[in-house]
Design an enzyme around this catalytic site. Structure first.
Site, PDB file in Angstrom:
ATOM      1  N   HIS A 287       0.829  -1.206   0.000  1.00 39.59           N
ATOM      2  CA  HIS A 287       0.000   0.000   0.000  1.00 39.59           C
ATOM      3  C   HIS A 287       0.867   1.260   0.000  1.00 39.59           C
ATOM      4  O   HIS A 287       0.699   2.162  -0.838  1.00 39.59           O
ATOM      5  CB  HIS A 287      -0.905  -0.026   1.227  1.00 39.59           C
ATOM      6  N   GLU A 288       1.812   1.340   0.927  1.00 39.61           N
ATOM      7  CA  GLU A 288       2.617   2.556   1.052  1.00 39.61           C
ATOM      8  C   GLU A 288       3.510   2.773  -0.166  1.00 39.61           C
ATOM      9  O   GLU A 288       3.735   3.906  -0.589  1.00 39.61           O
ATOM     10  CB  GLU A 288       3.469   2.498   2.319  1.00 39.61           C
TER      11      GLU A 288
ATOM     12  N   HIS B 257       1.752   4.601  -2.760  1.00 42.85           N
ATOM     13  CA  HIS B 257       1.848   6.059  -2.564  1.00 42.85           C
ATOM     14  C   HIS B 257       3.191   6.578  -3.063  1.00 42.85           C
ATOM     15  O   HIS B 257       3.272   7.628  -3.707  1.00 42.85           O
ATOM     16  CB  HIS B 257       1.706   6.405  -1.081  1.00 42.85           C
TER      17      HIS B 257
ATOM     18  N   HIS C 204      -5.386   7.295  -2.321  1.00 43.84           N
ATOM     19  CA  HIS C 204      -6.272   6.213  -1.890  1.00 43.84           C
ATOM     20  C   HIS C 204      -7.363   5.904  -2.900  1.00 43.84           C
ATOM     21  O   HIS C 204      -7.773   6.759  -3.681  1.00 43.84           O
ATOM     22  CB  HIS C 204      -6.902   6.563  -0.546  1.00 43.84           C
TER      23      HIS C 204
END
Length: 259
Positions: free
Chosen positions: A163-164, A167, A173
């Site tokens: 997930h990170e 980014h 998101h």
């Protein structure tokens, strides 16, 4: 006119598909208490303002320090596997370095850890990352107060890293609950990392920035040189005659020259 706090609550309720009241009701509180990423929420796959992205396809990453919760090998594996999933659907490639400045710097810290976005202790915000760019851009920070794990009870380091790092590559998101870029994570999540795949919304978002992974081009095999059909027999008594190989086979002495 709504006050700023009520506006934020309404925006959060809208993002998570809750009844938009602007009030912190039971349903809203349950969502607020879920472990989550520290990057603000938006909508279906989206990018940071200005669509920042890396302008190169080979990116370096460095794991600056490690959590004591699991082995260094497990952390290395979780990060490498996460990056591989992003590289499988884009032209991006990743190289781990062990010193100096890398494009993506990965570290563990607790509370105030040097970036003006302090962590809040166990659960709550699990980690955060910054959009591609200079200095702190592209870096990912993990809250050391979490109980990091690859399996079993705790916070799954692979899922949070995946997930990170999304980014760090330029994704914000997603509103799709199935996407890895959805902002919350169930605690004690266990997955088979070797079989885990990105969801279609994640793929659409990252490919909107970097395009699809190029298909490998087929390379033609070189054709063997055709041997002469009627090779000339060398003069046996020629003083300049030489051979390339000599061997004995089944009682015969064999001489080889050219083809």
């Amino acid at each position: 006119m709504l006050n700023p706090m009520e506006e934020k609550i309404r925006a959060m309720q809208s993002f998570f598909g809750l009844t938009v009241t602007g009030k912190i009701d039971k349903e809203t509180m349950e969502v607020m208490l879920k472990p989550r990423c520290g990057v603000p929420d938006v909508q279906r796959f989206s990018h940071f303002p200005g669509n920042p992205k890396w302008e190169k396809t080979l990116l370096t990453y460095r794991i600056v320090n490690y959590t004591p919760d699991i082995t260094k090998m497990e952390v290395d594996y979780a990060v490498a596997r996460a990056l591989r999933l992003w590289s499988e659907v884009t032209p991006l490639q990743f190289l781990q370095v062990y010193s100096g400045e890398a494009d993506i710097m990965i570290s563990f810290g607790s509370k105030s850890h040097g970036d003006f976005f302090p962590f809040d202790g166990p659960l709550g915000v699990l980690a955060h990352a910054f959009a591609p760019g200079e200095d702190i851009g592209g870096d990912a920070h993990f809250d050391e107060d979490e109980n990091w794990t690859l399996s079993g009870k705790g916070t799954n380091i692979f899922l949070v890293a995946l997930h990170e790092l999304g980014h760090a590559l330029g994704l914000e998101h997603s509103k799709d609950e199935r996407a890895i870029m959805y902002p919350t994570l169930l605690d004690n999540s266990v997955v088979d990392t070797s079989k885990f795949k990105l969801f279609s919304d994640d793929i659409a978002g990252i490919q909107a920035l970097y395009g699809m992974k190029p298909r490998p081009t087929a390379t033609k095999k070189p054709k063997p040189t055709d041997a002469p059909k009627n090779p000339a027999v060398p003069e046996r008594c020629n003083p300049s005659l030489g051979f390339d190989a000599v061997t004995r086979m089944r009682g015969d002495l064999l001489f080889f020259k050219d083809e």
